[in-house]
Motif scaffolding. Structure first.
Motif, PDB file in Angstrom:
ATOM      1  N   GLY A  99      -9.437  -1.513  -2.622  1.00 59.86           N
ATOM      2  CA  GLY A  99      -9.812  -0.170  -2.010  1.00 59.86           C
ATOM      3  C   GLY A  99     -11.235   0.109  -1.937  1.00 59.86           C
ATOM      4  O   GLY A  99     -11.967  -0.935  -1.991  1.00 59.86           O
ATOM      5  N   ASN A 100     -11.586   1.285  -1.511  1.00 58.61           N
ATOM      6  CA  ASN A 100     -13.035   1.616  -1.260  1.00 58.61           C
ATOM      7  C   ASN A 100     -13.595   2.273  -2.598  1.00 58.61           C
ATOM      8  O   ASN A 100     -13.133   3.498  -2.623  1.00 58.61           O
ATOM      9  CB  ASN A 100     -13.058   2.578  -0.150  1.00 58.61           C
ATOM     10  CG  ASN A 100     -14.479   3.036   0.447  1.00 58.61           C
ATOM     11  OD1 ASN A 100     -15.376   2.694  -0.425  1.00 58.61           O
ATOM     12  ND2 ASN A 100     -14.452   3.108   1.620  1.00 58.61           N
ATOM     13  N   PRO A 101     -14.389   1.916  -3.242  1.00 62.38           N
ATOM     14  CA  PRO A 101     -15.181   2.505  -4.295  1.00 62.38           C
ATOM     15  C   PRO A 101     -16.214   3.541  -3.943  1.00 62.38           C
ATOM     16  O   PRO A 101     -16.761   4.146  -5.074  1.00 62.38           O
ATOM     17  CB  PRO A 101     -15.633   1.511  -5.437  1.00 62.38           C
ATOM     18  CG  PRO A 101     -16.136   0.446  -4.145  1.00 62.38           C
ATOM     19  CD  PRO A 101     -15.045   0.445  -2.996  1.00 62.38           C
ATOM     20  N   VAL A 119     -14.415  -7.200  -1.354  1.00 64.25           N
ATOM     21  CA  VAL A 119     -13.867  -6.717  -0.286  1.00 64.25           C
ATOM     22  C   VAL A 119     -13.041  -7.711   0.608  1.00 64.25           C
ATOM     23  O   VAL A 119     -13.254  -9.010   0.097  1.00 64.25           O
ATOM     24  CB  VAL A 119     -15.154  -6.401   0.791  1.00 64.25           C
ATOM     25  CG1 VAL A 119     -15.804  -5.256   0.101  1.00 64.25           C
ATOM     26  CG2 VAL A 119     -15.994  -7.517   1.081  1.00 64.25           C
ATOM     27  N   ALA A 120     -12.429  -7.426   1.344  1.00 63.23           N
ATOM     28  CA  ALA A 120     -11.603  -8.385   2.408  1.00 63.23           C
ATOM     29  C   ALA A 120     -11.962  -8.416   3.789  1.00 63.23           C
ATOM     30  O   ALA A 120     -11.466  -8.833   4.692  1.00 63.23           O
ATOM     31  CB  ALA A 120     -10.197  -8.313   2.412  1.00 63.23           C
ATOM     32  N   SER A 121     -12.929  -7.632   4.218  1.00 72.15           N
ATOM     33  CA  SER A 121     -13.374  -7.557   5.767  1.00 72.15           C
ATOM     34  C   SER A 121     -15.189  -7.063   5.706  1.00 72.15           C
ATOM     35  O   SER A 121     -15.508  -6.578   4.772  1.00 72.15           O
ATOM     36  CB  SER A 121     -12.728  -6.331   6.209  1.00 72.15           C
ATOM     37  OG  SER A 121     -13.000  -5.051   5.535  1.00 72.15           O
ATOM     38  N   ALA A 123     -16.253  -4.825   7.879  1.00 70.53           N
ATOM     39  CA  ALA A 123     -16.568  -3.387   8.107  1.00 70.53           C
ATOM     40  C   ALA A 123     -16.625  -2.802   6.502  1.00 70.53           C
ATOM     41  O   ALA A 123     -17.607  -1.914   6.500  1.00 70.53           O
ATOM     42  CB  ALA A 123     -15.235  -2.948   8.598  1.00 70.53           C
ATOM     43  N   LEU A 124     -15.709  -3.114   5.695  1.00 70.21           N
ATOM     44  CA  LEU A 124     -16.052  -2.534   4.179  1.00 70.21           C
ATOM     45  C   LEU A 124     -17.316  -2.852   3.547  1.00 70.21           C
ATOM     46  O   LEU A 124     -17.895  -2.181   3.172  1.00 70.21           O
ATOM     47  CB  LEU A 124     -14.913  -2.505   3.547  1.00 70.21           C
ATOM     48  CG  LEU A 124     -14.634  -2.114   2.235  1.00 70.21           C
ATOM     49  CD1 LEU A 124     -14.973  -0.351   2.274  1.00 70.21           C
ATOM     50  CD2 LEU A 124     -13.468  -2.291   1.245  1.00 70.21           C
ATOM     51  N   ALA A 125     -17.620  -4.102   3.825  1.00 71.63           N
ATOM     52  CA  ALA A 125     -18.729  -4.772   2.929  1.00 71.63           C
ATOM     53  C   ALA A 125     -19.977  -3.851   3.893  1.00 71.63           C
ATOM     54  O   ALA A 125     -20.839  -3.544   2.909  1.00 71.63           O
ATOM     55  CB  ALA A 125     -18.607  -6.306   3.347  1.00 71.63           C
ATOM     56  N   GLY A 144      -4.805 -15.310  -5.603  1.00 69.23           N
ATOM     57  CA  GLY A 144      -3.658 -14.859  -6.252  1.00 69.23           C
ATOM     58  C   GLY A 144      -3.726 -13.170  -5.872  1.00 69.23           C
ATOM     59  O   GLY A 144      -4.922 -12.685  -5.977  1.00 69.23           O
ATOM     60  N   GLY A 145      -2.700 -12.696  -6.307  1.00 67.58           N
ATOM     61  CA  GLY A 145      -2.613 -11.149  -6.295  1.00 67.58           C
ATOM     62  C   GLY A 145      -2.833 -10.535  -5.220  1.00 67.58           C
ATOM     63  O   GLY A 145      -2.323 -10.788  -3.862  1.00 67.58           O
ATOM     64  N   HIS A 146      -3.193  -9.379  -5.069  1.00 64.92           N
ATOM     65  CA  HIS A 146      -3.390  -8.387  -3.698  1.00 64.92           C
ATOM     66  C   HIS A 146      -4.492  -9.131  -3.091  1.00 64.92           C
ATOM     67  O   HIS A 146      -5.651  -9.309  -3.440  1.00 64.92           O
ATOM     68  CB  HIS A 146      -3.865  -7.148  -4.256  1.00 64.92           C
ATOM     69  CG  HIS A 146      -3.999  -6.100  -3.250  1.00 64.92           C
ATOM     70  ND1 HIS A 146      -3.102  -5.952  -2.329  1.00 64.92           N
ATOM     71  CD2 HIS A 146      -5.158  -5.153  -2.979  1.00 64.92           C
ATOM     72  CE1 HIS A 146      -3.568  -4.989  -1.334  1.00 64.92           C
ATOM     73  NE2 HIS A 146      -4.830  -4.602  -1.870  1.00 64.92           N
ATOM     74  N   ILE A 147      -4.355  -9.197  -1.475  1.00 67.47           N
ATOM     75  CA  ILE A 147      -5.027  -9.953  -0.844  1.00 67.47           C
ATOM     76  C   ILE A 147      -5.125  -9.053   0.554  1.00 67.47           C
ATOM     77  O   ILE A 147      -4.555  -8.366   1.075  1.00 67.47           O
ATOM     78  CB  ILE A 147      -4.347 -11.276  -0.529  1.00 67.47           C
ATOM     79  CG1 ILE A 147      -3.139 -11.531  -0.124  1.00 67.47           C
ATOM     80  CG2 ILE A 147      -4.755 -12.299  -1.581  1.00 67.47           C
ATOM     81  CD1 ILE A 147      -2.550 -12.607   0.507  1.00 67.47           C
ATOM     82  N   GLY A 148      -6.301  -9.487   1.186  1.00 62.46           N
ATOM     83  CA  GLY A 148      -6.696  -9.243   2.524  1.00 62.46           C
ATOM     84  C   GLY A 148      -5.823 -10.274   3.595  1.00 62.46           C
ATOM     85  O   GLY A 148      -5.165 -10.940   3.347  1.00 62.46           O
ATOM     86  N   GLU A 149      -6.533 -10.415   5.030  1.00 66.94           N
ATOM     87  CA  GLU A 149      -5.724 -11.174   6.028  1.00 66.94           C
ATOM     88  C   GLU A 149      -6.600 -12.358   6.144  1.00 66.94           C
ATOM     89  O   GLU A 149      -6.230 -13.299   6.716  1.00 66.94           O
ATOM     90  CB  GLU A 149      -5.486 -10.430   7.121  1.00 66.94           C
ATOM     91  CG  GLU A 149      -4.492  -9.220   6.802  1.00 66.94           C
ATOM     92  CD  GLU A 149      -4.073  -8.573   8.096  1.00 66.94           C
ATOM     93  OE1 GLU A 149      -4.743  -8.841   9.265  1.00 66.94           O
ATOM     94  OE2 GLU A 149      -3.242  -7.574   8.185  1.00 66.94           O
TER      95      GLU A 149
HETATM   96  O1  TUI Z   1      -7.636  -6.467  -5.997  1.00 61.61           O
HETATM   97  C1  TUI Z   1      -7.462  -7.675  -5.869  1.00 61.61           C
HETATM   98  N1  TUI Z   1      -6.369  -8.478  -6.512  1.00 61.61           N
HETATM   99  C2  TUI Z   1      -5.414  -7.873  -7.072  1.00 61.61           C
HETATM  100  S1  TUI Z   1      -5.111  -6.056  -7.628  1.00 61.61           S
HETATM  101  C3  TUI Z   1      -3.733  -6.688  -8.239  1.00 61.61           C
HETATM  102  S2  TUI Z   1      -2.910  -5.443  -9.108  1.00 61.61           S
HETATM  103  C4  TUI Z   1      -2.044  -4.497  -7.947  1.00 61.61           C
HETATM  104  N2  TUI Z   1      -0.984  -3.516  -8.238  1.00 61.61           N
HETATM  105  C5  TUI Z   1      -0.260  -2.812  -7.289  1.00 61.61           C
HETATM  106  C6  TUI Z   1      -0.389  -3.292  -6.063  1.00 61.61           C
HETATM  107  C7  TUI Z   1      -1.095  -4.168  -5.623  1.00 61.61           C
HETATM  108  C8  TUI Z   1      -2.036  -4.743  -6.478  1.00 61.61           C
HETATM  109  C9  TUI Z   1      -3.501  -7.907  -8.242  1.00 61.61           C
HETATM  110  N3  TUI Z   1      -4.333  -8.579  -7.666  1.00 61.61           N
HETATM  111  N4  TUI Z   1      -8.425  -8.545  -5.091  1.00 61.61           N
HETATM  112  C10 TUI Z   1      -9.590  -7.746  -4.571  1.00 61.61           C
HETATM  113  C11 TUI Z   1      -8.939  -7.348  -3.100  1.00 61.61           C
HETATM  114  N5  TUI Z   1      -9.333  -6.096  -2.684  1.00 61.61           N
HETATM  115  N6  TUI Z   1      -8.218  -8.120  -2.436  1.00 61.61           N
HETATM  116  C12 TUI Z   1      -8.051  -7.188  -1.365  1.00 61.61           C
HETATM  117  C13 TUI Z   1      -9.121  -5.967  -1.490  1.00 61.61           C
HETATM  118  C14 TUI Z   1      -8.948  -4.968  -0.669  1.00 61.61           C
HETATM  119  C15 TUI Z   1      -8.176  -4.467   0.307  1.00 61.61           C
HETATM  120  C16 TUI Z   1      -8.484  -3.406   1.001  1.00 61.61           C
HETATM  121  C17 TUI Z   1     -10.336  -4.331  -0.733  1.00 61.61           C
HETATM  122  C18 TUI Z   1     -10.542  -3.129   0.060  1.00 61.61           C
HETATM  123  C19 TUI Z   1      -9.548  -2.968   0.909  1.00 61.61           C
HETATM  124  O2  TUI Z   1      -9.893  -1.705   1.656  1.00 61.61           O
HETATM  125  C20 TUI Z   1      -9.617  -0.561   1.438  1.00 61.61           C
HETATM  126  C21 TUI Z   1     -10.284   0.534   2.489  1.00 61.61           C
HETATM  127  O3  TUI Z   1     -10.222   1.632   2.412  1.00 61.61           O
HETATM  128  O4  TUI Z   1     -10.948  -0.078   3.485  1.00 61.61           O
END
Ligand code: TUI
Length: 315
Positions: A99-101, A119-121, A123-125, A144-149
């Motif tokens: 997310g966006n902190p 960040v994964a983009s 624009a956000l950076a 691993g885990g939550h990812i971008g594209e």
């Molecule tokens: O955060 C991670 N990896 C993670 S978090 C996690 S726990 C989780 N729980 C529920 C749902 C999803 C995950 C397991 N692994 N990596 C950092 C990361 N941040 N990867 C991608 C992003 C990201 C994606 C979109 C950062 C910013 C973003 O933009 C949001 C915006 O508002 O523009």
């Protein structure tokens, strides 16, 4: 080595290597071992309630005098309280993910905490650099885990070109070759998750680590593409059920429910059939479990030979 590295200088590190702040896996034991050995250990706050996180922070402070970090997962229901805890405990480095902190940056900066969002983009950076962050972690979808594209190879140089703060590369980095590649792309440090899961100090259940040892190059899959929260995990019974439902058009709500609590099940309880075994694409090259100190020494000792080998192609 690394005396002139901008990230080492900024944070007071011996090595420009961060341990990714992984939910349920990035505990005080792992983070303090990484920091004590010269990298940046990071507690993964995940969905931790503030009182549990406070105890983890205090454990790290007891175990090492070196700098450490906390990763805050911005989708956590406790995010506001956890941010206040960062101020109360004067945590030296805060990284954020998912997310966006933006709204939390001024108060952290005010007390001198280094703020380094993932960040994964581009624009956000760019947006975050305008709010005064100290560096950017550019994370590719090899993670691993939550990812971008975007992949690390495509994302890192584009972020490097777009911002004037140091960039830390993450995603798909597991050995000295990955570190050199990241530096070649313009990054000044790296963040690794998978490599540190496969350490003696990581409390991941042995079933989790054993499954990663068996993983091959194509053993991970991406779940949740349709929910807006894609995540890379090792293929297992859960992912087969999940992806089948996802392909059949299941609602985001039903899919989120299927994934609820599954990371804890895999990481802590060892249910690697119906749990989420979050791990990066480099799990195919993880063939051993080593002490954190040895992991860091091997990574650092390997870089000169890798750089020299790469140079041969220019002669
Ligand atoms: O955060 C991670 N990896 C993670 S978090 C996690 S726990 C989780 N729980 C529920 C749902 C999803 C995950 C397991 N692994 N990596 C950092 C990361 N941040 N990867 C991608 C992003 C990201 C994606 C979109 C950062 C910013 C973003 O933009 C949001 C915006 O508002 O523009």
């Amino acid at each position: 080595m690394f005396e002139e590295n901008a990230v080492c200088k900024m944070l007071g590190l011996k090595y420009p290597i961060f341990q990714g702040g992984m939910a349920w896996l990035g505990t005080a034991e792992l983070a303090s071992a990484v920091s004590e050995a010269g990298g940046l250990g990071i507690i993964g706050a995940g969905h931790m309630p503030p009182d549990v996180l406070r105890a983890e922070i205090q454990k790290v402070k007891k175990a090492t005098k070196k700098p450490f970090g906390v990763n805050i997962m911005l989708m956590s229901p406790f995010v506001k309280e956890v941010m206040q805890l960062m101020l109360d405990e004067r945590v030296p480095v805060v990284t954020t993910g998912a997310g966006n902190p933006g709204e939390y940056i001024p108060s952290l900066k005010e007390i001198g905490t280094k703020v380094i969002p993932v960040v994964a983009s581009v624009a956000l950076a760019k947006r975050l650099v305008r709010t005064g962050v100290d560096a950017i972690i550019a994370e590719g979808m090899e993670s691993g885990g939550h990812i971008g594209e975007l992949t690390t190879m495509a994302l890192v140089p584009q972020v490097v070109d777009a911002v004037d703060v140091p960039v830390i590369a993450a995603g798909g980095i597991g050995d000295s070759r990955g570190i050199c590649a990241a530096f070649a792309l313009g990054a000044q440090a790296v963040q690794m998750g998978t490599r540190f899961v496969m350490s003696e100090e990581c409390i991941a259940h042995e079933n989790y680590k054993n499954l990663v040892l068996k993983a091959r190059d194509r053993s991970t899959v991406i779940t949740g593409r349709t929910t807006g929260h894609p995540a890379r995990v090792l293929q297992n019974k859960l992912t087969r059920i999940y992806l089948e439902k996802e392909a059949a058009g299941a609602s985001a709500e039903e899919l989120e429910k299927l994934g609820l609590g599954t990371l804890r099940m895999a990481a802590r309880e060892g249910d690697v059939e119906m749990g989420s075994v979050m791990i990066g694409q480099i799990s195919g090259m993880m063939n051993d479990i080593k002490p954190v100190r040895v992991i860091l020494e091997d990574l650092v000792n390997g870089v000169s030979a890798v750089a020299e080998n790469a140079r041969k192609n220019f002669r």
